[in-house]
Scaffold this motif. Structure first.
Motif, PDB file in Angstrom:
ATOM      1  N   ALA A  73       0.847  -1.192   0.000  1.00 25.03           N
ATOM      2  CA  ALA A  73       0.000   0.000   0.000  1.00 25.03           C
ATOM      3  C   ALA A  73       0.880   1.238   0.000  1.00 25.03           C
ATOM      4  CB  ALA A  73      -0.918   0.014   1.225  1.00 25.03           C
ATOM      5  N   CYS A  74       0.462   2.267  -0.734  1.00 27.52           N
ATOM      6  CA  CYS A  74       1.231   3.517  -0.828  1.00 27.52           C
ATOM      7  C   CYS A  74       0.290   4.703  -0.717  1.00 27.52           C
ATOM      8  CB  CYS A  74       2.006   3.577  -2.144  1.00 27.52           C
ATOM      9  SG  CYS A  74       2.879   5.143  -2.426  1.00 27.52           S
ATOM     10  N   GLY A  75       0.663   5.669   0.110  1.00 21.16           N
ATOM     11  CA  GLY A  75      -0.072   6.922   0.225  1.00 21.16           C
ATOM     12  C   GLY A  75       0.845   8.087  -0.096  1.00 21.16           C
ATOM     13  N   ILE A  76       0.377   9.021  -0.916  1.00 25.78           N
ATOM     14  CA  ILE A  76       1.149  10.201  -1.305  1.00 25.78           C
ATOM     15  C   ILE A  76       0.594  11.422  -0.568  1.00 25.78           C
ATOM     16  CG2 ILE A  76       1.930  11.666  -3.195  1.00 25.78           C
ATOM     17  CD1 ILE A  76       2.965   8.876  -3.484  1.00 25.78           C
ATOM     18  N   THR A  77       1.467  12.123   0.156  1.00 28.16           N
ATOM     19  CA  THR A  77       1.067  13.318   0.897  1.00 28.16           C
ATOM     20  C   THR A  77       1.913  14.509   0.453  1.00 28.16           C
ATOM     21  OG1 THR A  77       0.497  11.961   2.831  1.00 28.16           O
ATOM     22  CG2 THR A  77       0.770  14.337   3.179  1.00 28.16           C
ATOM     23  N   PRO A  78       1.292  15.585  -0.034  1.00 28.49           N
ATOM     24  CA  PRO A  78       2.051  16.791  -0.368  1.00 28.49           C
ATOM     25  C   PRO A  78       2.233  17.669   0.865  1.00 28.49           C
ATOM     26  CG  PRO A  78      -0.218  17.021  -1.110  1.00 28.49           C
ATOM     27  CD  PRO A  78      -0.110  15.672  -0.447  1.00 28.49           C
ATOM     28  N   TYR A  79       3.382  18.301   0.996  1.00 33.39           N
ATOM     29  CA  TYR A  79       3.579  19.273   2.072  1.00 33.39           C
ATOM     30  C   TYR A  79       4.367  20.449   1.537  1.00 33.39           C
ATOM     31  CZ  TYR A  79       8.215  17.119   2.661  1.00 33.39           C
ATOM     32  OH  TYR A  79       9.484  16.644   2.456  1.00 33.39           O
ATOM     33  N   LEU A  80       4.165  21.607   2.171  1.00 35.93           N
ATOM     34  CA  LEU A  80       4.714  22.854   1.668  1.00 35.93           C
ATOM     35  C   LEU A  80       6.155  23.066   2.085  1.00 35.93           C
ATOM     36  CD1 LEU A  80       1.803  25.416   2.126  1.00 35.93           C
ATOM     37  CD2 LEU A  80       2.787  24.610  -0.014  1.00 35.93           C
ATOM     38  N   VAL A  81       6.936  23.622   1.164  1.00 40.63           N
ATOM     39  CA  VAL A  81       8.299  24.046   1.449  1.00 40.63           C
ATOM     40  C   VAL A  81       8.500  25.410   0.794  1.00 40.63           C
ATOM     41  CG1 VAL A  81       9.256  21.720   1.632  1.00 40.63           C
ATOM     42  CG2 VAL A  81       9.176  22.846  -0.596  1.00 40.63           C
ATOM     43  N   SER A  82       9.509  26.121   1.244  1.00 40.06           N
ATOM     44  CA  SER A  82       9.816  27.428   0.695  1.00 40.06           C
ATOM     45  C   SER A  82      10.778  27.296  -0.476  1.00 40.06           C
ATOM     46  CB  SER A  82      10.435  28.331   1.777  1.00 40.06           C
ATOM     47  OG  SER A  82      10.960  29.511   1.210  1.00 40.06           O
ATOM     48  N   THR A  83      10.496  28.009  -1.550  1.00 38.75           N
ATOM     49  CA  THR A  83      11.392  27.973  -2.707  1.00 38.75           C
ATOM     50  C   THR A  83      12.681  28.753  -2.442  1.00 38.75           C
ATOM     51  OG1 THR A  83      10.261  29.896  -3.649  1.00 38.75           O
ATOM     52  CG2 THR A  83       9.503  27.714  -4.343  1.00 38.75           C
ATOM     53  N   ASP A  84      12.709  29.501  -1.353  1.00 40.53           N
ATOM     54  CA  ASP A  84      13.909  30.262  -1.005  1.00 40.53           C
ATOM     55  C   ASP A  84      14.835  29.483  -0.078  1.00 40.53           C
ATOM     56  OD1 ASP A  84      13.080  32.485  -2.484  1.00 40.53           O
ATOM     57  OD2 ASP A  84      11.854  33.212  -0.814  1.00 40.53           O
ATOM     58  N   THR A  85      14.259  28.837   0.933  1.00 43.63           N
ATOM     59  CA  THR A  85      15.088  28.169   1.946  1.00 43.63           C
ATOM     60  C   THR A  85      15.159  26.660   1.772  1.00 43.63           C
ATOM     61  OG1 THR A  85      13.185  28.033   3.450  1.00 43.63           O
ATOM     62  CG2 THR A  85      14.607  29.980   3.629  1.00 43.63           C
ATOM     63  N   ASP A  86      14.238  26.073   1.013  1.00 42.14           N
ATOM     64  CA  ASP A  86      14.217  24.612   0.830  1.00 42.14           C
ATOM     65  C   ASP A  86      14.254  24.270  -0.651  1.00 42.14           C
ATOM     66  OD1 ASP A  86      13.884  24.031   3.657  1.00 42.14           O
ATOM     67  OD2 ASP A  86      11.837  24.769   3.424  1.00 42.14           O
ATOM     68  N   VAL A  87      15.212  24.846  -1.350  1.00 41.64           N
ATOM     69  CA  VAL A  87      15.274  24.679  -2.804  1.00 41.64           C
ATOM     70  C   VAL A  87      15.392  23.214  -3.200  1.00 41.64           C
ATOM     71  CG1 VAL A  87      16.570  25.262  -4.879  1.00 41.64           C
ATOM     72  CG2 VAL A  87      16.318  26.951  -3.055  1.00 41.64           C
ATOM     73  N   ALA A  88      16.213  22.435  -2.468  1.00 43.65           N
ATOM     74  CA  ALA A  88      16.437  21.031  -2.828  1.00 43.65           C
ATOM     75  C   ALA A  88      15.181  20.186  -2.662  1.00 43.65           C
ATOM     76  CB  ALA A  88      17.571  20.450  -1.993  1.00 43.65           C
ATOM     77  N   ALA A  89      14.291  20.612  -1.764  1.00 43.31           N
ATOM     78  CA  ALA A  89      13.087  19.820  -1.502  1.00 43.31           C
ATOM     79  C   ALA A  89      11.947  20.144  -2.452  1.00 43.31           C
ATOM     80  CB  ALA A  89      12.628  20.034  -0.059  1.00 43.31           C
ATOM     81  N   CYS A  90      12.001  21.278  -3.124  1.00 37.86           N
ATOM     82  CA  CYS A  90      10.892  21.703  -3.985  1.00 37.86           C
ATOM     83  C   CYS A  90      10.649  20.689  -5.100  1.00 37.86           C
ATOM     84  CB  CYS A  90      11.188  23.072  -4.575  1.00 37.86           C
ATOM     85  SG  CYS A  90      11.283  24.401  -3.349  1.00 37.86           S
ATOM     86  N   GLY A  91       9.457  20.149  -5.137  1.00 43.38           N
ATOM     87  CA  GLY A  91       9.099  19.204  -6.183  1.00 43.38           C
ATOM     88  C   GLY A  91       9.701  17.823  -6.031  1.00 43.38           C
ATOM     89  N   THR A  92      10.413  17.574  -4.930  1.00 41.78           N
ATOM     90  CA  THR A  92      11.080  16.288  -4.742  1.00 41.78           C
ATOM     91  C   THR A  92      10.114  15.244  -4.198  1.00 41.78           C
ATOM     92  OG1 THR A  92      13.185  17.396  -4.315  1.00 41.78           O
ATOM     93  CG2 THR A  92      12.994  15.115  -3.574  1.00 41.78           C
TER      94      THR A  92
END
Length: 312
Positions: A73-92
């Motif tokens: 079973a797999c669940g996908i959860t989106p969570y917010l990050v800042s494009t200024d301080t969390d550049v590596a996490a954006c869209g990851t």
């Protein structure tokens, strides 16, 4: 007096546990060769696959996949990050794979390794465009300085030993969950100032949510298939199942490939990734070509199953 050989002959399960490679080779030496995991499945045959999407209502996308006796079973959860301080996490896409119901002790090393492989492969093959997860102002389409990252939480319900995670089933479940994922829409109240919205204060609505746009058509999604090469016969076994087959094959081939177009099944599938590991004998080009051809058929079958689910 009962001998050890008599005991093994009377109990195939005991034979398989104590001498898995001998048990495996005895089956392959028959005419025609048989696979120990299923006497009714051909060496190049695949287990029955079932895909169900939308099972986890609290997730933006979810799927339950059953292939043979392995259930994931797999669940996908989106969570917010800042494009200024969390550049590596954006869209990851972040992934975590574990055994369902296991709460004590450290994560199993094999599942940690699978989580890392899944993270590297899923982000490396470009399943979706990361910039599509930027949060835009719903009024004028301007940048908000926010973006989504995706968390895939994957649980394995496997009757086999926990040290043998079903790589192909986990990948199939991730692909199916992503194909059903809906990205929520930024909700602005009249008094909200877009310039002061942060990841902590932003509010979202599932009304008007948009579907995650994958870089692949539903008919041509990339699927993972595992193969084993027997020694010394060189026979190819598709879709390995169970401890006996896993530990007894001499070489392993993992292929991720897209299905061909429905109009021309003779087209070569688009290879996305391939991993080889050899033992006593080298893997030949003919064996690789056979595995690619089988992957083409399996990918077409799984894409058709998923498409049927998405149309419901």
């Amino acid at each position: 007096m009962t001998t050890f050989a008599d005991a093994l002959a009377a109990s195939p399960d005991l034979f398989a546990r104590l001498l898995p490679t001998v048990y495996f080779n005895k089956h392959l030496a028959l005419t025609p060769p048989l696979r120990p995991s299923s006497l009714h499945r051909a060496l190049t045959g695949f287990r029955t696959a079932r895909i169900h999407i939308g099972a986890l209502q609290s997730c933006a996308g979810s799927a339950v996949v059953r292939i043979g006796h392995s259930v994931v079973a797999c669940g996908i959860t989106p969570y917010l990050v800042s494009t200024d301080t969390d550049v590596a996490a954006c869209g990851t896409l972040f992934t975590n794979v574990d055994v369902a119901g296991r709460r004590d002790g450290m994560p199993l090393a094999e599942y940690v390794a699978l989580s890392r492989w899944l993270f590297t492969t899923a982000n490396g093959v470009g399943l979706y465009e990361p910039t599509d997860l930027r949060v835009l102002n719903p009024i004028d389409g301007s940048e908000t300085g926010l973006a989504f990252a995706l968390q895939a939480q994957i649980q394995v319900f496997a009757p086999t030993a926990p040290s043998q995670p079903p790589q192909d089933v986990v990948w199939a479940c991730l692909i199916s969950a992503l194909a059903s994922t809906m990205i929520p829409r930024l909700a602005l109240a009249p008094e909200d100032d877009i310039n002061f919205i942060t990841a902590a204060t932003a509010k979202f609505s599932h009304v008007g949510a948009t579907k995650l746009q994958l870089q692949y058509d539903i008919e041509n999604l990339p699927w993972c298939v595992n193969f084993g090469i027997a020694h010394p016969s060189g026979l190819v076994l598709a879709d390995l199942d169970g401890r006996v087959e896993e530990v007894s094959v001499d070489g392993h081939i993992m292929i991720i490939a897209c299905a061909p177009s429905a109009n021309d099944m003779q087209d070569e599938p688009k290879l996305v990734a391939m991993e080889l590991s050899t033992g006593l004998t080298d893997i030949t080009r003919a064996q690789i070509q056979q595995c690619i051809s089988l992957t083409q058929k399996r990918a077409y079958e799984l894409s058709a199953i998923l498409k049927t689910q998405l149309q419901r």
